[in-house]
Scaffold this active site. Structure first.
Site, PDB file in Angstrom:
ATOM      1  N   ASP A  19      60.342 173.175 140.318  1.00  0.00           N
ATOM      2  CA  ASP A  19      60.509 172.937 138.870  1.00  0.00           C
ATOM      3  C   ASP A  19      61.986 172.842 138.504  1.00  0.00           C
ATOM      4  O   ASP A  19      62.397 171.982 137.721  1.00  0.00           O
ATOM      5  CB  ASP A  19      59.884 174.075 138.053  1.00  0.00           C
ATOM      6  CG  ASP A  19      58.368 173.986 137.999  1.00  0.00           C
ATOM      7  OD1 ASP A  19      57.821 172.906 138.302  1.00  0.00           O
ATOM      8  OD2 ASP A  19      57.735 175.008 137.658  1.00  0.00           O
TER       9      ASP A  19
ATOM     10  N   GLN B 108      76.243 136.680 127.094  1.00  0.00           N
ATOM     11  CA  GLN B 108      75.213 137.585 126.574  1.00  0.00           C
ATOM     12  C   GLN B 108      74.298 138.117 127.692  1.00  0.00           C
ATOM     13  O   GLN B 108      73.834 139.256 127.617  1.00  0.00           O
ATOM     14  CB  GLN B 108      74.387 136.857 125.514  1.00  0.00           C
ATOM     15  CG  GLN B 108      73.779 137.795 124.513  1.00  0.00           C
ATOM     16  CD  GLN B 108      73.128 137.059 123.363  1.00  0.00           C
ATOM     17  OE1 GLN B 108      72.362 136.118 123.554  1.00  0.00           O
ATOM     18  NE2 GLN B 108      73.430 137.484 122.149  1.00  0.00           N
TER      19      GLN B 108
ATOM     20  N   GLY C 132      76.994 140.078 141.485  1.00  0.00           N
ATOM     21  CA  GLY C 132      76.577 138.903 142.258  1.00  0.00           C
ATOM     22  C   GLY C 132      76.804 139.119 143.748  1.00  0.00           C
ATOM     23  O   GLY C 132      76.531 140.190 144.283  1.00  0.00           O
ATOM     24  N   GLY C 133      77.351 138.091 144.416  1.00  0.00           N
ATOM     25  CA  GLY C 133      77.557 138.159 145.866  1.00  0.00           C
ATOM     26  C   GLY C 133      78.408 139.350 146.283  1.00  0.00           C
ATOM     27  O   GLY C 133      78.142 139.998 147.301  1.00  0.00           O
TER      28      GLY C 133
ATOM     29  N   GLU D 112      61.709 165.883 146.467  1.00  0.00           N
ATOM     30  CA  GLU D 112      61.361 166.902 145.458  1.00  0.00           C
ATOM     31  C   GLU D 112      60.165 166.443 144.606  1.00  0.00           C
ATOM     32  O   GLU D 112      60.079 166.745 143.415  1.00  0.00           O
ATOM     33  CB  GLU D 112      62.575 167.287 144.610  1.00  0.00           C
ATOM     34  CG  GLU D 112      63.692 167.848 145.477  1.00  0.00           C
ATOM     35  CD  GLU D 112      64.291 169.163 145.045  1.00  0.00           C
ATOM     36  OE1 GLU D 112      63.782 169.780 144.105  1.00  0.00           O
ATOM     37  OE2 GLU D 112      65.274 169.572 145.682  1.00  0.00           O
TER      38      GLU D 112
ATOM     39  N   THR E 193      57.391 162.899 144.755  1.00  0.00           N
ATOM     40  CA  THR E 193      57.481 161.466 144.435  1.00  0.00           C
ATOM     41  C   THR E 193      57.238 161.249 142.937  1.00  0.00           C
ATOM     42  O   THR E 193      56.724 162.132 142.235  1.00  0.00           O
ATOM     43  CB  THR E 193      56.408 160.678 145.208  1.00  0.00           C
ATOM     44  OG1 THR E 193      55.114 161.179 144.782  1.00  0.00           O
ATOM     45  CG2 THR E 193      56.537 160.836 146.716  1.00  0.00           C
TER      46      THR E 193
END
Ligand code: CAA
Length: 393
Positions: A239, A278, A338-339, A362, A364
């Site tokens: 928890d 944008q 990007g690349g 901890e 899934t």
């Protein structure tokens, strides 16, 4: 409702940030590439009080609150998520449960060394056949004279190759299947054999090991609390641990966003900065918003825990959301670059690889949804306050 950090929380955050920027971030790419575990960093973190941030001062810790500890995890993970998980498991999954559930003798023996970073902690719950169904574990602890003999194997144990103190979960009642027959032991590292170090997609600066415990005799005083019915130790520990992983996810996502924002303001295409387009602005806007939402869920869960209030639900929600944000937004950061983002020239591909695990360990994301759904449907009441660590932990 008060959203600002206290002076002490800001000081702890600044301490961790300066250390992370100066001593961790510059080396993170090399540790990732070489798969090297930076043991010396944890010694230095210990000297700064950051291996036991929320451990009470009388047990050798810094005596700060749980939220301060969460801020530290976020800052460390922003620089290197492997360092983040090492500190998270060490603290949330070992030191704090010993404080919360251990006997006074166990606290005095183990906690000061852990809080100083002289010894690392590991949480040995998972086995090859028991991952999400943690309560079905097979490691056996058989009564033996004035103690127990433990035999079994553990898998994917964070810090496994470097820890000196292990919280080991074993079945003390062979007649009982499932979570009810499970107990927790504090076991010395010298009793545990490392059988394999795992190769992973990311988190290469952290240790993930398989362990064998081969008919090791341990004294009665290694049992954390009474035998049987102590699967609750594992659950209550997770928890709190899940809030730490949520903080790790926020740190990774923030790191990716920082790189993407800087790059978008510098990179020019079609005669303008890509930040003027944008399409890029919307990505940055979504990143900033989602990361802030994840952070607020995480801080709220931490605040509930430090108040001694129920936090099972809030911790599961924080981890579920923050880990998804980290996975999604580290991918978006690569897209902004990007690349270049796909190459090792920039750190975003590392963030992307590191982020994925936050949806797995901890518990899934599917397990977090089970925990959340059980609370929503009121099939399980939140029982964390009764087992919350005392004082500042
Ligand atoms: N606090 C205290 N006690 C709790 C609790 C909680 N939050 N949740 C459950 N319990 C108690 C129950 O009351 C019950 O106790 P009694 O038998 O005395 O009534 C006992 O624990 C068993 O609970 P359940 O019946 O709910 O157990 P279950 O079998 O249905 O499993 C589960 C519940 C949520 C699926 C659980 O098994 C789980 O969380 N699985 C995921 C395991 C996991 O997170 N593993 C992480 C490994 S560690 C790691 O990843 C560290 C790392 O490297 C980063």
């Amino acid at each position: 409702m008060e959203f600002s950090l206290t002076t002490e929380q800001r000081e702890v955050q600044a301490l961790a940030r300066v250390f992370a920027d100066g001593e961790i971030a510059p080396h993170a790419a090399a540790w990732d590439r070489d798969h090297s575990f930076p043991r010396a960093v944890f010694t230095k973190l210990g000297e700064l009080g950051l291996m036991g941030v929320c451990v009470p001062e009388e047990l050798g810790g810094a005596g700060a609150d749980f939220l301060s500890y969460i801020l530290v995890l976020e800052e460390l993970s922003r620089a290197d998520a492997g360092v983040g998980v090492t500190v998270a498991v060490h603290t949330s999954a070992v030191t704090l449960p010993i404080i919360a559930f251990g006997t006074p003798a166990q606290r005095e023996r183990f906690v000061p060394e852990l809080a100083a970073g002289r010894v690392l902690g590991a949480f040995a719950l998972t086995e090859s056949g028991s991952g999400s169904d943690a309560g079905s574990l097979r490691t056996a602890a058989t009564p033996d004279g004035d103690g127990w003999t433990i035999a079994g194997a553990k898998q994917w144990i964070t810090n496994g190759s470097h820890a000196g103190t292990f919280l080991v979960f074993a079945r003390t009642d062979a007649a009982v299947d499932g979570p009810r027959g499970v107990s927790a032991f504090v076991v010395d590292g010298s009793d545990i054999e490392v059988t394999r170090e795992e190769e992973k997609l990311g988190l290469n600066s952290s240790s993930t090991a398989d362990l064998r415990i081969a008919d090791v005799f341990v004294g009665r005083d290694t049992l954390l609390h009474e035998a049987g019915h102590r699967f609750a130790v594992a659950m209550a520990t997770l928890d709190g641990g899940r809030i730490g992983i949520a903080a790790q996810a926020v740190g990774i996502a923030q790191a990716a966003y920082d790189v993407a924002l800087r790059y978008a303001k510098e990179r020019e295409q079609f005669g303008s900065r890509i930040a003027d387009f944008q399409a890029i602005q919307f990505k940055l806007a979504d990143m900033a918003t989602e990361i802030e939402a994840a952070r607020l869920l995480t801080y709220r869960a931490a605040w509930l825990k430090q108040q001694g209030l129920p936090h099972t639900l809030a911790g599961a929600q924080a981890k579920l959301f923050a880990s998804a944000v980290a996975r999604r937004q580290t991918g978006e950061a690569i897209q902004v670059l990007g690349g270049y983002g796909y190459t090792k020239e920039f750190p975003v591909e590392r963030y992307y690889r590191d982020a994925k695990i936050t949806e797995i360990y901890e518990g899934t994301s599917e397990i977090q949804r089970i925990v959340i759904a059980r609370h929503i449907l009121a099939e399980q009441t939140d029982r964390t306050p009764a087992s919350a660590p005392p004082a500042s932990g």
